[in-house]
Design a protein around this motif. Structure first.
Motif, PDB file in Angstrom:
ATOM      1  N   ALA A  80       0.816  -1.220   0.000  1.00 19.86           N
ATOM      2  CA  ALA A  80       0.000   0.000   0.000  1.00 19.86           C
ATOM      3  C   ALA A  80       0.846   1.266   0.000  1.00 19.86           C
ATOM      4  N   GLU A  81       2.158   1.134   0.100  1.00 20.41           N
ATOM      5  CA  GLU A  81       3.017   2.307   0.211  1.00 20.41           C
ATOM      6  C   GLU A  81       3.492   2.747  -1.165  1.00 20.41           C
ATOM      7  N   SER A  82       3.235   4.026  -1.504  1.00 22.86           N
ATOM      8  CA  SER A  82       3.654   4.538  -2.801  1.00 22.86           C
ATOM      9  C   SER A  82       5.145   4.835  -2.804  1.00 22.86           C
ATOM     10  N   GLU A  85       5.920   7.946  -0.670  1.00 25.15           N
ATOM     11  CA  GLU A  85       5.763   7.658   0.758  1.00 25.15           C
ATOM     12  C   GLU A  85       6.948   6.854   1.269  1.00 25.15           C
ATOM     13  N   LEU A  86       7.379   5.886   0.504  1.00 27.62           N
ATOM     14  CA  LEU A  86       8.522   5.068   0.899  1.00 27.62           C
ATOM     15  C   LEU A  86       9.776   5.915   1.008  1.00 27.62           C
ATOM     16  N   ARG A  87      10.015   6.743   0.003  1.00 27.06           N
ATOM     17  CA  ARG A  87      11.222   7.571   0.016  1.00 27.06           C
ATOM     18  C   ARG A  87      11.227   8.532   1.202  1.00 27.06           C
ATOM     19  N   ARG A  88      10.078   9.126   1.505  1.00 27.36           N
ATOM     20  CA  ARG A  88      10.019  10.037   2.658  1.00 27.36           C
ATOM     21  C   ARG A  88      10.268   9.280   3.958  1.00 27.36           C
ATOM     22  N   ARG A  89       9.703   8.087   4.079  1.00 29.15           N
ATOM     23  CA  ARG A  89       9.885   7.313   5.308  1.00 29.15           C
ATOM     24  C   ARG A  89      11.346   6.909   5.492  1.00 29.15           C
ATOM     25  N   LEU A  90      12.017   6.570   4.406  1.00 32.56           N
ATOM     26  CA  LEU A  90      13.408   6.143   4.497  1.00 32.56           C
ATOM     27  C   LEU A  90      14.359   7.327   4.644  1.00 32.56           C
ATOM     28  N   ALA A  91      13.989   8.474   4.089  1.00 34.02           N
ATOM     29  CA  ALA A  91      14.914   9.607   4.035  1.00 34.02           C
ATOM     30  C   ALA A  91      14.984  10.402   5.330  1.00 34.02           C
TER      31      ALA A  91
END
Length: 255
Positions: A80-82, A85-91
């Protein structure tokens, strides 16, 4: 009490170091320099009650987990993660998200050049720990992660467009505003260097923020984020006026 501040860069030439000596009703900037080595920072930190360092002290937990899984060839992503969204969560670290909500824009240690500086600070933290200093990336030890522009903003001072040579006039105005707001701070002849160099000025702001942290006048990580902050680091933002950093009575923690 003595506090220190370091505006860290990848190379010593762009690194600033400030040391402030505090007394019950006054403070004096006793040292301000550029071309600062790791040894300079460690030495200053070992003589200070608190040192503020303008650099991320760790990397996002999710980023570490992601690259570890990637190295093993077993990356599993929530369906469900775009991508954004993934890049922001990891960054970004948890503290970065909190500071962004407060209206400031910390850089990503995982996806920006500041990651190179973070490698340097990781070695400095190891050297401090080896020398017996209490190091806690959440800010509970001798080191506090600081963000000078956000500290200036919290204190009601200009915090944008004062960096780089072209903005010297803005630095001059900022130094004048600090002198007016806190006449008890003696810059010890270092005012011109603060006006010349944003690296030097940020080091002074980092040392002032370290004082706020030492007095318990910064936003600490909430209890549910404390363990994460000890891994990722936590930006300590002042939560009181700059004028409250000098004490009218006996300064009980002096050293």
């Amino acid at each position: 009490m003595i506090t220190a501040g370091g505006d860290l860069a990848t190379q010593p030439a762009k690194t600033g170091l400030a040391v402030i000596e505090w007394r019950p009703d006054e403070a004096r900037l006793t040292r301000l320099q550029l071309d600062v080595t790791d040894r300079d920072i460690v030495g200053a930190a070992l003589t200070a009650q608190k040192v503020g360092i303008d650099c991320p002290l760790g990397w996002p937990d999710d980023f570490i987990a992601f690259i570890t899984a990637h190295a093993g060839g077993r990356v599993e992503l929530p369906t469900a993660e775009s991508g954004d969204e993934l890049r922001r969560r990891l960054a970004y670290r948890q503290t970065d998200r909190v500071v962004r909500q407060a209206g400031y824009s910390p850089l990503s240690v995982a996806a920006d050049r500041i990651g190179l500086t973070a490698i340097r600070v990781a070695i400095i933290l190891e050297d401090l720990a080896a020398a017996g200093a209490p190091v806690d990336r959440s800010g509970a030890g001798v080191v506090a992660e600081v963000y000078p522009a956000a500290s200036l903003g919290r204190w009601g001072l200009a915090h944008r467009q004062y960096k780089r040579e072209s903005n010297r006039a803005a630095r001059e105005a900022l130094v004048a505003a600090v002198r007016e707001q806190v006449p008890w701070l003696d810059l010890g002849g270092h005012g011109p260097l603060c006006e010349d160099s944003d690296d030097a000025l940020d080091a002074v702001v980092a040392a002032l923020t370290a004082r706020a942290a030492a007095l318990g006048r910064c936003d600490s990580p909430p209890e549910h984020d404390t363990e994460r902050a000890r891994r990722e680091g936590w930006i300590l933002l002042p939560n009181g006026p700059l004028s409250t950093l000098v004490l009218d009575d006996s300064d009980g923690g002096s050293r």
